[in-house]
Motif scaffolding. Sequence first.
Motif, PDB file in Angstrom:
ATOM      1  N   LEU A  26      66.331  78.372   4.398  1.00  0.00           N
ATOM      2  CA  LEU A  26      65.906  77.333   5.323  1.00  0.00           C
ATOM      3  C   LEU A  26      67.038  76.327   5.429  1.00  0.00           C
ATOM      4  O   LEU A  26      67.350  75.645   4.460  1.00  0.00           O
ATOM      5  CB  LEU A  26      64.631  76.650   4.799  1.00  0.00           C
ATOM      6  N   GLU A  27      67.699  76.276   6.554  1.00  0.00           N
ATOM      7  CA  GLU A  27      68.804  75.344   6.801  1.00  0.00           C
ATOM      8  C   GLU A  27      70.009  75.589   5.898  1.00  0.00           C
ATOM      9  O   GLU A  27      70.804  74.684   5.646  1.00  0.00           O
ATOM     10  CB  GLU A  27      68.344  73.889   6.653  1.00  0.00           C
ATOM     11  N   SER A  28      70.171  76.800   5.371  1.00  0.00           N
ATOM     12  CA  SER A  28      71.330  77.097   4.528  1.00  0.00           C
ATOM     13  C   SER A  28      71.748  78.547   4.689  1.00  0.00           C
ATOM     14  O   SER A  28      70.950  79.397   5.082  1.00  0.00           O
ATOM     15  CB  SER A  28      71.017  76.809   3.060  1.00  0.00           C
ATOM     16  N   GLU A  37      83.053  85.920  -5.293  1.00  0.00           N
ATOM     17  CA  GLU A  37      82.932  84.475  -5.111  1.00  0.00           C
ATOM     18  C   GLU A  37      81.729  84.196  -4.218  1.00  0.00           C
ATOM     19  O   GLU A  37      81.470  84.922  -3.268  1.00  0.00           O
ATOM     20  CB  GLU A  37      84.184  83.903  -4.445  1.00  0.00           C
ATOM     21  N   MET A  38      80.996  83.125  -4.525  1.00  0.00           N
ATOM     22  CA  MET A  38      79.833  82.749  -3.728  1.00  0.00           C
ATOM     23  C   MET A  38      80.139  81.477  -2.962  1.00  0.00           C
ATOM     24  O   MET A  38      80.669  80.516  -3.522  1.00  0.00           O
ATOM     25  CB  MET A  38      78.616  82.532  -4.618  1.00  0.00           C
ATOM     26  N   TYR A  39      79.793  81.478  -1.688  1.00  0.00           N
ATOM     27  CA  TYR A  39      79.996  80.322  -0.823  1.00  0.00           C
ATOM     28  C   TYR A  39      78.663  79.949  -0.190  1.00  0.00           C
ATOM     29  O   TYR A  39      77.850  80.820   0.117  1.00  0.00           O
ATOM     30  CB  TYR A  39      80.996  80.649   0.288  1.00  0.00           C
ATOM     31  N   MET A  40      78.445  78.648   0.000  1.00  0.00           N
ATOM     32  CA  MET A  40      77.235  78.183   0.685  1.00  0.00           C
ATOM     33  C   MET A  40      77.589  77.071   1.661  1.00  0.00           C
ATOM     34  O   MET A  40      78.562  76.350   1.475  1.00  0.00           O
ATOM     35  CB  MET A  40      76.176  77.701  -0.308  1.00  0.00           C
ATOM     36  N   TRP A  41      76.738  76.947   2.694  1.00  0.00           N
ATOM     37  CA  TRP A  41      76.872  75.849   3.639  1.00  0.00           C
ATOM     38  C   TRP A  41      75.543  75.639   4.331  1.00  0.00           C
ATOM     39  O   TRP A  41      74.659  76.477   4.290  1.00  0.00           O
ATOM     40  CB  TRP A  41      78.001  76.099   4.630  1.00  0.00           C
ATOM     41  N   GLY A  42      75.391  74.453   4.924  1.00  0.00           N
ATOM     42  CA  GLY A  42      74.147  74.087   5.592  1.00  0.00           C
ATOM     43  C   GLY A  42      73.669  72.738   5.108  1.00  0.00           C
ATOM     44  O   GLY A  42      74.461  71.878   4.731  1.00  0.00           O
ATOM     45  N   ASN A  43      72.354  72.566   5.100  1.00  0.00           N
ATOM     46  CA  ASN A  43      71.751  71.305   4.672  1.00  0.00           C
ATOM     47  C   ASN A  43      71.283  71.451   3.225  1.00  0.00           C
ATOM     48  O   ASN A  43      70.402  72.237   2.934  1.00  0.00           O
ATOM     49  CB  ASN A  43      70.575  70.949   5.580  1.00  0.00           C
ATOM     50  N   SER A  44      71.875  70.674   2.346  1.00  0.00           N
ATOM     51  CA  SER A  44      71.550  70.779   0.925  1.00  0.00           C
ATOM     52  C   SER A  44      70.420  69.864   0.496  1.00  0.00           C
ATOM     53  O   SER A  44      69.913  69.981  -0.602  1.00  0.00           O
ATOM     54  CB  SER A  44      72.789  70.461   0.076  1.00  0.00           C
ATOM     55  N   GLY A  45      70.025  68.937   1.357  1.00  0.00           N
ATOM     56  CA  GLY A  45      69.062  67.948   0.906  1.00  0.00           C
ATOM     57  C   GLY A  45      67.870  67.780   1.798  1.00  0.00           C
ATOM     58  O   GLY A  45      67.433  68.699   2.475  1.00  0.00           O
ATOM     59  N   GLU A  46      67.361  66.580   1.761  1.00  0.00           N
ATOM     60  CA  GLU A  46      66.160  66.233   2.505  1.00  0.00           C
ATOM     61  C   GLU A  46      66.456  66.182   3.996  1.00  0.00           C
ATOM     62  O   GLU A  46      67.488  65.695   4.415  1.00  0.00           O
ATOM     63  CB  GLU A  46      65.651  64.856   2.055  1.00  0.00           C
ATOM     64  N   SER A  47      65.563  66.710   4.786  1.00  0.00           N
ATOM     65  CA  SER A  47      65.616  66.574   6.227  1.00  0.00           C
ATOM     66  C   SER A  47      64.190  66.554   6.736  1.00  0.00           C
ATOM     67  O   SER A  47      63.256  66.803   5.987  1.00  0.00           O
ATOM     68  CB  SER A  47      66.402  67.716   6.868  1.00  0.00           C
ATOM     69  N   GLY A  49      60.829  67.377   7.600  1.00  0.00           N
ATOM     70  CA  GLY A  49      59.977  68.531   7.352  1.00  0.00           C
ATOM     71  C   GLY A  49      60.438  69.431   6.219  1.00  0.00           C
ATOM     72  O   GLY A  49      59.835  70.451   5.968  1.00  0.00           O
ATOM     73  N   SER A  50      61.537  69.086   5.543  1.00  0.00           N
ATOM     74  CA  SER A  50      61.956  69.944   4.431  1.00  0.00           C
ATOM     75  C   SER A  50      62.395  69.095   3.249  1.00  0.00           C
ATOM     76  O   SER A  50      62.639  67.909   3.379  1.00  0.00           O
ATOM     77  CB  SER A  50      63.099  70.873   4.847  1.00  0.00           C
ATOM     78  N   SER A  51      62.486  69.717   2.123  1.00  0.00           N
ATOM     79  CA  SER A  51      62.906  69.040   0.906  1.00  0.00           C
ATOM     80  C   SER A  51      63.660  70.043   0.051  1.00  0.00           C
ATOM     81  O   SER A  51      63.102  70.674  -0.818  1.00  0.00           O
ATOM     82  CB  SER A  51      61.678  68.517   0.158  1.00  0.00           C
ATOM     83  N   GLY A  52      64.933  70.205   0.343  1.00  0.00           N
ATOM     84  CA  GLY A  52      65.698  71.244  -0.334  1.00  0.00           C
ATOM     85  C   GLY A  52      66.716  70.694  -1.286  1.00  0.00           C
ATOM     86  O   GLY A  52      67.825  71.193  -1.368  1.00  0.00           O
ATOM     87  N   ALA A  53      66.371  69.667  -2.005  1.00  0.00           N
ATOM     88  CA  ALA A  53      67.296  68.948  -2.864  1.00  0.00           C
ATOM     89  C   ALA A  53      68.236  69.850  -3.642  1.00  0.00           C
ATOM     90  O   ALA A  53      67.854  70.472  -4.611  1.00  0.00           O
ATOM     91  CB  ALA A  53      66.521  68.042  -3.809  1.00  0.00           C
ATOM     92  N   GLY A  54      69.478  69.936  -3.193  1.00  0.00           N
ATOM     93  CA  GLY A  54      70.506  70.660  -3.918  1.00  0.00           C
ATOM     94  C   GLY A  54      70.534  72.148  -3.712  1.00  0.00           C
ATOM     95  O   GLY A  54      71.184  72.862  -4.461  1.00  0.00           O
ATOM     96  N   ARG A  55      69.879  72.670  -2.698  1.00  0.00           N
ATOM     97  CA  ARG A  55      69.780  74.129  -2.519  1.00  0.00           C
ATOM     98  C   ARG A  55      71.135  74.814  -2.324  1.00  0.00           C
ATOM     99  O   ARG A  55      71.229  76.023  -2.453  1.00  0.00           O
ATOM    100  CB  ARG A  55      68.827  74.472  -1.386  1.00  0.00           C
ATOM    101  N   LEU A  56      72.207  74.048  -2.040  1.00  0.00           N
ATOM    102  CA  LEU A  56      73.526  74.656  -1.874  1.00  0.00           C
ATOM    103  C   LEU A  56      74.272  74.823  -3.193  1.00  0.00           C
ATOM    104  O   LEU A  56      75.254  75.552  -3.262  1.00  0.00           O
ATOM    105  CB  LEU A  56      74.391  73.840  -0.902  1.00  0.00           C
ATOM    106  N   GLY A  57      73.842  74.106  -4.240  1.00  0.00           N
ATOM    107  CA  GLY A  57      74.490  74.237  -5.539  1.00  0.00           C
ATOM    108  C   GLY A  57      75.867  73.620  -5.616  1.00  0.00           C
ATOM    109  O   GLY A  57      76.688  74.003  -6.442  1.00  0.00           O
TER     110      GLY A  57
END
Length: 154
Positions: A26-28, A37-47, A49-57
């Motif tokens: 969701l948003e990532s 190697e692992m890469y992430m991007w997107g929204n890592s935090g609150e937005s 309707g969502s609450s993804g605190a730190g989902r990008l690591g």
Amino acid sequence: MEPQFSPKRVGGALNGKRITDFQLGLESTAAVTREGEMYMWGNSGESEGSSGAGRLGLGHANVQPTPVKVEGALGERRVIQICAGSHHSGAVTDSGSVFMWGKGNYGQLGLGTKSESLLPCQVGGEIHAARTQHVVQICANGNHSAALLDTFSS
């Protein structure tokens, strides 16, 4: 981040790298390179309707518009499989270790707490103790996670 209404090439840190696995949360977005190697991007935090605190690591809960290598406890470990859930993410390394991060208010990170983690943390418990078993796959969605173990590995 502006919405994209047509395909767009992902560049930046991934330029010239061969991607072997990717997941959409969701948003990532998460990707693994041939080198593990692992890469992430997107929204890592609150937005809204969502609450993804730190989902990008990545150690913060901000928007990350371009791919960034996930490090923290993963360090130089070789990642072989990834998952990107609604509010948390994870990785399996070639040694069979499992790492999770993001929102953990229902214990979905498997860390024995109901806390969030902005950085990858190694999962302990039965997965870590069962070194005679091999983690085949992990998945994350909503407020839960699961690991598939191969109990017949030698």
